[in-house]
Design a protein around this motif. Structure first.
Motif, PDB file in Angstrom:
ATOM      1  N   UNK A  49      27.109  44.905  25.043  1.00  0.00           N
ATOM      2  CA  UNK A  49      27.809  45.672  26.072  1.00  0.00           C
ATOM      3  C   UNK A  49      28.441  44.744  27.106  1.00  0.00           C
ATOM      4  N   UNK A  50      27.765  43.647  27.419  1.00  0.00           N
ATOM      5  CA  UNK A  50      28.325  42.691  28.373  1.00  0.00           C
ATOM      6  C   UNK A  50      29.582  42.038  27.807  1.00  0.00           C
ATOM      7  N   UNK A  51      29.537  41.645  26.541  1.00  0.00           N
ATOM      8  CA  UNK A  51      30.726  41.067  25.919  1.00  0.00           C
ATOM      9  C   UNK A  51      31.864  42.083  25.871  1.00  0.00           C
ATOM     10  N   UNK A  52      31.534  43.319  25.535  1.00  0.00           N
ATOM     11  CA  UNK A  52      32.557  44.371  25.484  1.00  0.00           C
ATOM     12  C   UNK A  52      33.206  44.557  26.850  1.00  0.00           C
ATOM     13  N   UNK A  53      32.396  44.645  27.888  1.00  0.00           N
ATOM     14  CA  UNK A  53      32.959  44.894  29.221  1.00  0.00           C
ATOM     15  C   UNK A  53      33.804  43.718  29.698  1.00  0.00           C
ATOM     16  N   UNK A  54      33.339  42.493  29.489  1.00  0.00           N
ATOM     17  CA  UNK A  54      34.124  41.333  29.915  1.00  0.00           C
ATOM     18  C   UNK A  54      35.404  41.186  29.087  1.00  0.00           C
ATOM     19  N   UNK A  55      35.334  41.499  27.804  1.00  0.00           N
ATOM     20  CA  UNK A  55      36.532  41.441  26.963  1.00  0.00           C
ATOM     21  C   UNK A  55      37.550  42.474  27.417  1.00  0.00           C
ATOM     22  N   UNK A  56      37.095  43.692  27.689  1.00  0.00           N
ATOM     23  CA  UNK A  56      37.996  44.717  28.197  1.00  0.00           C
ATOM     24  C   UNK A  56      38.598  44.319  29.536  1.00  0.00           C
ATOM     25  N   UNK A  57      37.785  43.710  30.392  1.00  0.00           N
ATOM     26  CA  UNK A  57      38.287  43.243  31.689  1.00  0.00           C
ATOM     27  C   UNK A  57      39.424  42.239  31.506  1.00  0.00           C
ATOM     28  N   UNK A  58      39.224  41.289  30.633  1.00  0.00           N
ATOM     29  CA  UNK A  58      40.241  40.254  30.422  1.00  0.00           C
ATOM     30  C   UNK A  58      41.496  40.846  29.784  1.00  0.00           C
ATOM     31  N   UNK A  59      41.325  41.672  28.759  1.00  0.00           N
ATOM     32  CA  UNK A  59      42.489  42.245  28.065  1.00  0.00           C
ATOM     33  C   UNK A  59      43.297  43.149  28.985  1.00  0.00           C
ATOM     34  N   UNK A  60      42.609  44.046  29.692  1.00  0.00           N
ATOM     35  CA  UNK A  60      43.339  44.932  30.598  1.00  0.00           C
ATOM     36  C   UNK A  60      43.925  44.162  31.780  1.00  0.00           C
ATOM     37  N   UNK A  61      43.224  43.120  32.231  1.00  0.00           N
ATOM     38  CA  UNK A  61      43.756  42.294  33.306  1.00  0.00           C
ATOM     39  C   UNK A  61      45.032  41.586  32.899  1.00  0.00           C
ATOM     40  N   UNK A  62      45.046  41.039  31.702  1.00  0.00           N
ATOM     41  CA  UNK A  62      46.258  40.372  31.216  1.00  0.00           C
ATOM     42  C   UNK A  62      47.382  41.394  31.024  1.00  0.00           C
ATOM     43  N   UNK A  63      47.051  42.565  30.502  1.00  0.00           N
ATOM     44  CA  UNK A  63      48.057  43.618  30.322  1.00  0.00           C
ATOM     45  C   UNK A  63      48.644  44.046  31.672  1.00  0.00           C
ATOM     46  N   UNK A  64      47.792  44.196  32.678  1.00  0.00           N
ATOM     47  CA  UNK A  64      48.287  44.546  34.013  1.00  0.00           C
ATOM     48  C   UNK A  64      49.140  43.433  34.597  1.00  0.00           C
ATOM     49  N   UNK A  65      48.752  42.209  34.324  1.00  0.00           N
ATOM     50  CA  UNK A  65      49.530  41.062  34.792  1.00  0.00           C
ATOM     51  C   UNK A  65      50.929  41.069  34.178  1.00  0.00           C
ATOM     52  N   UNK A  66      51.010  41.359  32.892  1.00  0.00           N
ATOM     53  CA  UNK A  66      52.306  41.435  32.213  1.00  0.00           C
ATOM     54  C   UNK A  66      53.123  42.606  32.747  1.00  0.00           C
ATOM     55  N   UNK A  67      52.456  43.758  32.952  1.00  0.00           N
ATOM     56  CA  UNK A  67      53.162  44.937  33.467  1.00  0.00           C
ATOM     57  C   UNK A  67      53.728  44.697  34.870  1.00  0.00           C
ATOM     58  N   UNK A  68      53.045  43.878  35.662  1.00  0.00           N
ATOM     59  CA  UNK A  68      53.514  43.547  37.009  1.00  0.00           C
ATOM     60  C   UNK A  68      54.416  42.324  37.008  1.00  0.00           C
ATOM     61  N   UNK A  69      54.825  41.881  35.840  1.00  0.00           N
ATOM     62  CA  UNK A  69      55.737  40.753  35.643  1.00  0.00           C
ATOM     63  C   UNK A  69      55.223  39.482  36.326  1.00  0.00           C
ATOM     64  N   UNK A  70      53.910  39.282  36.243  1.00  0.00           N
ATOM     65  CA  UNK A  70      53.243  38.081  36.741  1.00  0.00           C
ATOM     66  C   UNK A  70      53.447  37.861  38.240  1.00  0.00           C
ATOM     67  N   UNK A  71      53.725  38.930  38.971  1.00  0.00           N
ATOM     68  CA  UNK A  71      53.834  38.834  40.426  1.00  0.00           C
ATOM     69  C   UNK A  71      52.470  39.166  41.020  1.00  0.00           C
ATOM     70  N   UNK A  72      51.814  38.157  41.582  1.00  0.00           N
ATOM     71  CA  UNK A  72      50.470  38.328  42.106  1.00  0.00           C
ATOM     72  C   UNK A  72      50.401  37.804  43.537  1.00  0.00           C
ATOM     73  N   UNK A  73      49.370  38.235  44.249  1.00  0.00           N
ATOM     74  CA  UNK A  73      49.106  37.745  45.597  1.00  0.00           C
ATOM     75  C   UNK A  73      48.220  36.508  45.502  1.00  0.00           C
ATOM     76  N   UNK A  74      48.088  35.795  46.593  1.00  0.00           N
ATOM     77  CA  UNK A  74      47.311  34.557  46.602  1.00  0.00           C
ATOM     78  C   UNK A  74      45.837  34.797  46.300  1.00  0.00           C
ATOM     79  N   UNK A  75      45.290  35.934  46.704  1.00  0.00           N
ATOM     80  CA  UNK A  75      43.875  36.206  46.468  1.00  0.00           C
ATOM     81  C   UNK A  75      43.566  36.400  44.982  1.00  0.00           C
ATOM     82  N   UNK A  76      44.582  36.656  44.179  1.00  0.00           N
ATOM     83  CA  UNK A  76      44.399  36.819  42.740  1.00  0.00           C
ATOM     84  C   UNK A  76      43.802  35.551  42.124  1.00  0.00           C
ATOM     85  N   UNK A  77      44.251  34.394  42.578  1.00  0.00           N
ATOM     86  CA  UNK A  77      43.763  33.133  42.035  1.00  0.00           C
ATOM     87  C   UNK A  77      42.291  32.906  42.391  1.00  0.00           C
TER      88      UNK A  77
END
Length: 130
Positions: A49-77
């Motif tokens: 379950x931990x691997x599943x949740x972290x994998x989903x976090x990374x995949x959805x995070x990357x998808x959101x990053x692409x959807x926002x055209x890689x425009x992020x705030x400084x706190x993102x880093x």
């Protein structure tokens, strides 16, 4: 349903699942420990379950990053850096190694908890750096 809203909801749900598993798995370092190792009961389920949740976090995070055209705030880093701290502390805390003392495992758990709380704080506050 809007794709961005769906991805955000899935990202938040996976973060909540990760937090829940983090807390539940932490009990294995305090209850039923054996020879400097965490309690083996439920280990496979917790890891899965931990691997599943972290994998989903990374995949959805990357998808959101692409959807926002890689425009992020400084706190993102800072959030990404803290996520790596969280992952490395979890690896240290639950590694199958007899040489790692229970106190070191618990210290890794505390570092992971600090990182998790810091990530949530960054998300809620959204500070402006610079």
């Amino acid at each position: 349903m809007d794709t961005l809203l769906f991805m955000q909801t899935l990202h938040i749900a996976s973060a909540v699942l990760a937090l829940l598993v983090f807390v539940l798995r932490a009990f294995t370092l305090f209850i039923g420990t054996q020879n400097q190792q965490p309690n083996p009961k439920g280990r496979v389920a917790f890891v899965a379950v931990q691997h599943l949740s972290y994998t989903l976090l990374v995949i959805t995070g990357v998808a959101l990053l692409v959807m926002n055209q890689f425009q992020v705030h400084a706190w993102f880093y800072a959030k990404i850096l803290l996520f790596f701290v969280l992952l490395s502390s979890q690896i240290k805390a639950y590694k199958k190694d007899e040489t790692i003392l229970l106190a070191q495992r618990r210290a890794g758990l505390v570092l992971g908890a600090i990182a998790f709380v810091s990530i949530i704080g960054l998300i809620m506050i959204k500070p402006v750096f610079g």
